[in-house]
Scaffold this active site. Sequence first.
Site, mmCIF file in Angstrom:
data_model
loop_
_atom_site.group_PDB
_atom_site.id
_atom_site.type_symbol
_atom_site.label_atom_id
_atom_site.label_comp_id
_atom_site.label_asym_id
_atom_site.label_seq_id
_atom_site.Cartn_x
_atom_site.Cartn_y
_atom_site.Cartn_z
ATOM 1 N N TYR A 130 32.663 4.704 17.417
ATOM 2 C CA TYR A 130 31.950 5.747 16.691
ATOM 3 C C TYR A 130 31.920 5.432 15.193
ATOM 4 C CZ TYR A 130 32.206 8.896 20.789
ATOM 5 O OH TYR A 130 32.087 9.467 22.027
ATOM 6 N N HIS B 277 23.838 8.141 22.660
ATOM 7 C CA HIS B 277 23.559 9.574 22.555
ATOM 8 C C HIS B 277 22.674 9.809 21.324
ATOM 9 C CE1 HIS B 277 26.397 10.890 25.746
ATOM 10 N NE2 HIS B 277 26.954 9.733 25.441
#
Length: 342
Positions: free
Chosen positions: A317, A53
């Site tokens: 993440y 992303h």
Amino acid sequence: MLGFAMIGAVLGISACAFAYTAGWLSPDRLTPAKLVSALAPPGGHALGHRRNHAKGICFTGDFVANGAGQALSRAQVFTPGDFPIVGRFNLGTPNPNAPDATVRVRGMGLQITTPGGQVWRTAMINPPFFSVSTPQGFYEMQNVLKSKAPGAMKAFTTAHPEFTNFATWARSAPWTSSYAEDSFNGLNAFIFTNSAGISRPVRWSLKPEAPIVPTTQEALAKLAPDYLEREITSRVAAAPQKWKMRVTLAEPDDPTNDPSKPWPEARPSVEVGTLIVRRIEQERDGPCRDLNFDPTILPDGMSVSDDPFPAARSSAYARSYNLRTSEAKDYPYQLPAEEIQK
């Protein structure tokens, strides 16, 4: 001597724990490093960017809770009132320069903060269900998408038949030409606990108030490669954009550990508030640049379920965050939001 032996034992245990976490003692185990590495495109990761992303733009605004969520969770975010948000519209690609029409999955990272300092972070995408059922399957999918071996995809779909449903959605679902027209779905199951101590599995989603105008990938390809960022900047400058947040409640037989399986549409849902995007912010120096939209950062009244993805996403993440922040000097200049719309 006994004291030295105790110290040695503690150090040995710590070393073993470190080695296990790093995957040295179990080389076949899926680790955050392996998962993040699998996301790399053929030319390698774009330094300074999120490992997935990577293309996106920040926003700020409010979440206006209507009070209905208090029946489900004691989290302060559901008490009637306005709470500040920081978020990010994004595309599901490791390439920050990917043309918009080449990326099927769109996402929204979101942080809502309450006056007491509690934070709710979530990362949502526009598909109604996930592509695979396990983090291991996601890792294998990244590798097979880059593979040139004959029969690799066929072998993958045989081992992961749920991917066929996602592929069907990707081919047939209509595209939109604006983030403001997309629904964003939190596909993982979480546990909400109300003030009476009653807990129940839930999933949530954001439904746009803007009229949805379906388009095609071909039509989107004829627009500018960064059209989505330009369009949402202009649209929000003209008027705040809104999404209704709905929380869907699971029945006892609904799967909570498999985001590739949607719950039946007949399941009860509660509209708990409105997300209002009031301003588009530049990403490089904007408020979401250093935000890690870790889905396990939850306020009191929310907790993880037996879904394995939030923990896997949290660790991946964190790995991505550490890498990109160490590469800050490699992050390219980005025009301010007011310049994007010119």
